[in-house]
Enzyme design. Structure first.
Site, PDB file in Angstrom:
ATOM      1  N   CYS A 704       0.805  -1.218   0.000  1.00 35.61           N
ATOM      2  CA  CYS A 704       0.000   0.000   0.000  1.00 35.61           C
ATOM      3  C   CYS A 704       0.845   1.279   0.000  1.00 35.61           C
ATOM      4  CB  CYS A 704      -0.926   0.018   1.214  1.00 35.61           C
ATOM      5  SG  CYS A 704      -2.087  -1.365   1.269  1.00 35.61           S
ATOM      6  N   TYR A 799     -17.173   9.561   5.721  1.00 38.80           N
ATOM      7  CA  TYR A 799     -18.098   9.758   4.599  1.00 38.80           C
ATOM      8  C   TYR A 799     -18.662  11.177   4.607  1.00 38.80           C
ATOM      9  CZ  TYR A 799     -18.281   5.013   2.735  1.00 38.80           C
ATOM     10  OH  TYR A 799     -17.965   3.826   2.108  1.00 38.80           O
ATOM     11  N   LYS A 842     -26.890   2.739   7.151  1.00 41.31           N
ATOM     12  CA  LYS A 842     -26.792   1.280   7.113  1.00 41.31           C
ATOM     13  C   LYS A 842     -25.473   0.751   7.673  1.00 41.31           C
ATOM     14  CE  LYS A 842     -29.888   0.695   3.140  1.00 41.31           C
ATOM     15  NZ  LYS A 842     -30.032   0.124   1.772  1.00 41.31           N
ATOM     16  N   ALA A 859     -18.000  -1.704   5.587  1.00 41.42           N
ATOM     17  CA  ALA A 859     -18.263  -0.263   5.562  1.00 41.42           C
ATOM     18  C   ALA A 859     -17.226   0.536   6.330  1.00 41.42           C
ATOM     19  CB  ALA A 859     -19.654   0.015   6.132  1.00 41.42           C
ATOM     20  N   ALA A 861     -14.162  -0.347   6.670  1.00 41.54           N
ATOM     21  CA  ALA A 861     -12.871  -0.603   6.029  1.00 41.54           C
ATOM     22  C   ALA A 861     -12.896   0.041   4.653  1.00 41.54           C
ATOM     23  CB  ALA A 861     -12.625  -2.100   5.924  1.00 41.54           C
ATOM     24  N   SER A 862     -11.720   0.188   4.071  1.00 35.22           N
ATOM     25  CA  SER A 862     -11.670   0.768   2.728  1.00 35.22           C
ATOM     26  C   SER A 862     -12.159  -0.253   1.709  1.00 35.22           C
ATOM     27  CB  SER A 862     -10.244   1.199   2.396  1.00 35.22           C
ATOM     28  OG  SER A 862      -9.366   0.089   2.451  1.00 35.22           O
ATOM     29  N   HIS A 963      -9.538   2.939  -1.920  1.00 38.28           N
ATOM     30  CA  HIS A 963      -8.129   2.630  -1.674  1.00 38.28           C
ATOM     31  C   HIS A 963      -7.545   1.795  -2.814  1.00 38.28           C
ATOM     32  CE1 HIS A 963      -4.434   1.586   0.146  1.00 38.28           C
ATOM     33  NE2 HIS A 963      -4.842   0.637   1.000  1.00 38.28           N
ATOM     34  N   CYS A 993       0.285   2.735   6.143  1.00 34.42           N
ATOM     35  CA  CYS A 993       0.808   1.424   6.548  1.00 34.42           C
ATOM     36  C   CYS A 993       0.860   0.505   5.337  1.00 34.42           C
ATOM     37  CB  CYS A 993      -0.049   0.813   7.644  1.00 34.42           C
ATOM     38  SG  CYS A 993      -1.785   0.604   7.185  1.00 34.42           S
TER      39      CYS A 993
END
Length: 1007
Positions: A704, A799, A842, A859, A861-862, A963, A993
């Site tokens: 990453c 978001y 949600k 949701a 997490a990427s 991501h 990371c």
């Protein structure tokens, strides 16, 4: 007694005055404001012959209300002065010797001259001890109160204003000083204006009165004495004679309190204003109406305006009346004055009066008048221009000094001890000014400077208040700051060996030869005298630090340049203002220091510790698209090619000298290269507009952190002397990653062949512990006590921030739209899709993704995404020489590693290392970008580094944006540059990371 042609008495000239820069700046401001107000009042309402635009009743009423408010303020001031005068047995009616003079009523449609323009008039002047004017047509011969009378007939009669001004009249008078004047009573000049050939039943004419004496407060004696017992020479302190028993004589002999004294004005200048204007109702400015009388208070018809011109009369020319004065001289002048001159002088006199009410010193206006009268006109014009430049330089230096220290995060290379000493100097000067009853304006100006000096010190020290106690200390030092402090200490210590004896010597001289009010005043005056005489040497420690560091890169050279120019202006003033020759020479001592600074800048043009500074000149990215979404048809290298082309196009628009030919290296991160073809970075470069074959291309894979690691390599290349342009960044098309069939390589003999998802296998799998990296996120949540609710709340906030940033266009400058071609035509993708594709309500309802009863969900997490981000780096000097405006300067970067399963918290190790490499501390950082591989990653690192959530990912992060793993390391650097610009930040750190237990951090400074 009259002598028309006798020469005027030589007034006593004031001694030379040296104007400090801060006082001169105040004088300049007053002068320019006065000039501006004059031009505004002269030009703001002209309509034909009118001076002021006709206004309605409401405007006139507003003008009258303002005038009533001013009159009330004047009455309050008079009441205070009245009480003081009555204490000394003086007639308080002297404050307003003409209370019955007719006042303008404000009625009538317009105000027009009562006689035609240029009508011949007779002007009669009576010098009288009575406040009541003699009757019309009186000669004054039979009136004992009249000391002298004169008549100037047929004014305007011998010339036409259209061809030549009227003939002026001048006469010198010698008048006796009788008991009336010695009793402190006002002498008046009654000036009557009448038509030379009056018409029966016409207006009789006007009479205006003007005082020929003025009462001023003589401040109580300073109370200074020789502290060692000797008495000072009191004759030097006496401004009036003391050999009499009058009120003034006693005041002069014993002035332990403020005393009112009377002074004689040596000149009476009567000027008829050349105007024939029709003023709008209620539209005459107060300073003009004070010179006008009205024939009809209803219609507002006015007599010729008389201006008693004392503009050029300074206080040092006025004669103190006391028991030893038997006669005084008076020069009477009658003439005309152009209306614009009258307006200008009236406006400036009004401004000086307002300054006096605010505590200003009348000597300041006298100095300005003296400059106009005693200075060569050419030199005066030059002085006016240079004075204006001086004020501009002062303001620019002040502005840049504030901006420099506002952005300054490190004290590397700066003399902190000099800052502390300068603050002490400011405190001493402030106390000295208070001890000498300085005007409020100068105290306020000095107070602002004092506050700024202490604000600068706060940049080097930290203060805290806890438990009712204040604690302070120096901020955590970096290695470079420690080195600067050592040089500063050496320079300051040796300087004390020189200045200490000088201080003791000057204080001893002051004690033995100068009078002081008290020992406290002696301490202050000795310190102030030392500061003015030797304070300039406190700039030398900075010279020593520059010498030892062989650099001036840490200096605020822009402020120093403006101060240098201002000092050169001071040198010019040293030859304009009267002052002793030794004082003039002393004005050049600061120049020596400034010339040394300029010389150091010349010889230290290259700071070898800061040579080849890498800067980002352009950073752009594609929109981030969802997995198998709008960019799924585009290969990863094609996405990068689009960004590179956009970078080159943007820089070419800034400077035609920049083309693709400037690119020497291409360093691009990509994680999952399977199926792309060989040399993905080379493919990306070859697809860019203007690509050439000589560019060296390298693909970087650090999972990453690949895009950020590519940027690190680019910066290192420039630091090692690469003078070209380096393209760096990363890309990932996760939609195009293939499935692997490893069994087919050797042939599948029997049974099913397993297809392995390349995205999971090479991008998202912890091969060291054979688990999905989401499980590492679960471990992190357990280790740091981060709940499911914490992660969901963080995701919802991410978001929200991202959606608001998209709506506000905050990503617009960093996005290069990508055109997708298909059989249906071209589609332009120009907006991040993910922030608007999720319903935050949600998020709390989703099941955990990696283990039962877990905390990490799809949701919080990427997501999987496609995108690219590229930037172009150059050496700072090369970029500026080409005319490019850098986006950010690279200050430092670092990697860190720990156990693979703990990769989530590795950024907390990398960030401090990167800051140390940049010579900064955590407190210097304005904003952070932490890649949100999972919500728990950002939460854990914020907790470990004790970061303010309001300064982390302010425009949302990867949870909301997406991501694309090879791209994200570069994307957060570009977003960080935008955040610094949008929020007026200076220093930012991006961290990310990566699988295997690593992380990278990148420090930039906004430019």
């Amino acid at each position: 007694m009259s002598s028309r042609d006798a020469p005027p008495a030589s007034p006593q000239q004031a001694g030379g005055l040296s104007i400090p820069p801060f006082l001169r700046t105040i004088m300049n401001v007053v002068f320019y404001v006065s000039l501006f107000n004059f031009l505004r009042s002269a030009l703001s309402g002209m309509q034909g012959g009118d001076l002021v635009k006709p206004g309605g009743g409401e405007a006139a009423g507003s003008s009258l209300m303002q005038q009533h408010s001013k009159d009330a303020a004047k009455d309050a001031a008079k009441d205070s002065a009245k009480n003081m005068m009555e204490r000394f047995g003086l007639d308080s009616s002297l404050l307003d010797p003409y209370p019955n003079a007719p006042k303008f009523s404000g009625r009538g449609p317009k105000h027009e001259p009562v006689w035609g323009y240029g009508t011949p008039i007779d002007i009669t002047v009576h010098i009288s001890t009575s406040a009541t004017p003699p009757p019309a047509n009186a000669t004054g011969d039979d009136d004992p109160s009249v000391l002298h009378s004169l008549v100037h007939k047929d004014f305007f009669g011998k010339s036409s204003l259209k061809t030549a001004p009227p003939e002026d009249y001048s006469e010198f008078l010698t008048l006796p000083v009788g008991a009336y004047m010695k009793a402190n009573n006002t002498v008046h000049a009654h000036v009557r204006v009448a038509r030379s050939s009056p018409r029966p039943g016409g207006p009789p004419g006007s009479c205006r009165s003007w005082p020929l004496t003025v009462h001023r407060v003589r401040r109580k004696r300073s109370g200074k004495k020789m502290l060692l017992g000797e008495e000072p020479d009191e004759e030097a302190e006496m401004a009036v004679a003391v050999v009499d028993d009058t009120v003034l004589g006693r005041a002069a002999a014993d002035h332990e309190e403020d005393q009112w004294l009377m002074y004689w004005k040596p000149a009476l200048t009567i000027q008829v204003v050349e105007m024939n204007a029709a003023f709008a109702r209620g539209g005459i400015p107060p300073q003009m109406s004070n010179s006008m009388d009205f024939a009809d208070l209803e219609t507002g018809a006015y007599y010729p305006a008389l201006y008693f011109n004392e503009f050029w009369q300074t206080t040092d020319r006025q004669v103190a009346i006391n028991g030893t004065v038997d006669e005084v001289t008076l020069k009477v002048e009658i003439g005309s004055i152009a209306m614009w001159k009258w307006q200008g002088m009236s406006q400036m006199e009004h401004q000086w009066a307002q300054q006096a009410k605010m505590g200003g010193n009348p000597a300041e206006s006298d100095i300005i008048k003296g400059m106009f009268t005693d200075t060569n006109p050419v030199l005066l014009a030059v002085t006016f221009i240079v004075s204006l430049l001086h004020s501009v330089f002062d303001m620019l230096a002040f502005k840049n000094d504030i901006a420099f220290f506002k952005k300054k995060k490190s004290m590397v290379g700066l003399s902190i001890r000099t800052m502390i000493v300068n603050a002490f100097f400011q405190v001493v000067i402030f106390l000295y000014l208070m001890d000498n009853d300085t005007s409020f304006m100068i105290l306020a100006s000095n107070g602002v400077g004092l506050a700024i000096e202490f604000w600068k010190i706060l940049k080097a020290f930290k203060f805290s208040f806890a438990g009712g106690e204040v604690s302070w200390g120096e901020k955590e030092d970096t290695k470079a700051e420690t080195e600067s402090k050592e040089y500063d200490e050496i320079a300051t210590t040796h300087l004390l060996y020189i200045t200490g004896p000088l201080m003791v010597g000057y204080s001893t001289y002051s004690l033995m030869n100068m009078a002081h009010k008290s020992w406290y005043s002696w301490v202050l005056s000795s310190l102030v005298g030392f500061i003015y005489m030797f304070g300039f040497v406190m700039m030398t420690p900075q010279l020593f630090i520059n010498y030892k560091l062989k650099s001036v890169a840490h200096m605020n050279m822009r402020t120093l340049t403006y101060k240098t120019l201002g000092t050169f202006v001071d040198d010019l003033f040293a030859f304009v203002i009267k002052m002793p020759i030794m004082h003039r020479l002393s004005c050049f001592r600061d120049d020596i220091i400034f010339f040394i600074f300029l010389y150091q800048r010349y010889i230290y043009r290259v700071d070898y510790k800061r040579a080849n500074d890498p800067v980002i000149v352009s950073v752009l990215r594609t929109p981030i698209a969802p997995f198998m979404g709008s960019l799924s048809s585009a290969p990863g290298p094609a996405l990068a090619s689009s960004c590179i082309s956009a970078n080159i196009s943007a820089l070419s628009a800034q400077s035609p000298a920049f083309t693709a030919a400037r690119v020497t290296d291409v360093l691009l991160g990509n994680v999952i290269s399977a199926g792309i073809g060989q040399a993905p970075a080379r493919q990306a470069w070859k697809g860019a507009a203007g690509a050439h074959d000589a560019a060296r291309c390298t693909t970087v894979n650090k999972v990453c952190a690949s895009g950020m690691k590519a940027a690190m390599y680019a910066a290192q290349s420039i630091q090692l002397g690469n003078k070209g342009a380096v393209v760096c960044g990363g890309f990932e098309s996760m939609s195009n990653v293939p499935f692997y069939l490893p069994a087919l390589r050797g042939g599948s003999k029997l049974g099913n062949a397993v297809a392995i998802d390349g995205v999971v296998h090479d991008g998202l799998w912890d091969c060291y512990n054979d688990q999905h990296m989401g499980m590492c996120g679960e471990k992190c949540a357990g280790d740091y006590g981060i709940t499911r609710e914490d992660q969901d709340a963080f995701a919802i906030e991410s978001y929200r921030r991202a959606s608001e940033a998209v709506a506000a266009g905050k990503f617009a400058k960093e996005i290069a739209p990508y055109t997708v071609s298909s059989r249906r035509g071209d589609t332009v993708v120009d907006t991040d899709v993910e922030p608007s594709a999720t319903n935050p309500d949600k998020i709390p309802k989703l099941r955990s993704a990696f283990k039962k009863e877990g905390t990490v969900t799809a949701a919080n997490a990427s997501s999987l995404n496609d995108g690219a981000c590229t930037m172009i780096m150059m050496d700072e000097e090369e970029a500026k020489a080409m005319g490019l405006k850098p986006v950010a300067r690279v200050l430092g970067f670092a990697d860190a590693e720990q156990a693979p399963e703990d990769f989530t918290t590795a950024p907390a190790l990398a960030v401090p290392l990167a800051l140390e490499a940049a010579g900064l501390t955590m407190g210097d950082v304005d904003f952070h970008e932490i890649n949100e591989a999972f919500s728990v990653v950002a939460l854990a690192n914020m907790k470990i580094m004790d970061l303010d959530p309001a300064k982390v990912n302010v425009n949302g992060g990867a949870v909301a944006l997406g991501h694309p793993i090879g791209c994200s390391g570069a994307r957060i650097v570009g977003t960080l540059a935008s955040v610094l610009e949008q929020n007026d930040g200076n220093i930012g750190v991006a961290s990310i990371c990566n699988g295997g237990g690593g992380a990278s951090a990148f420090v930039i400074e906004r430019m």
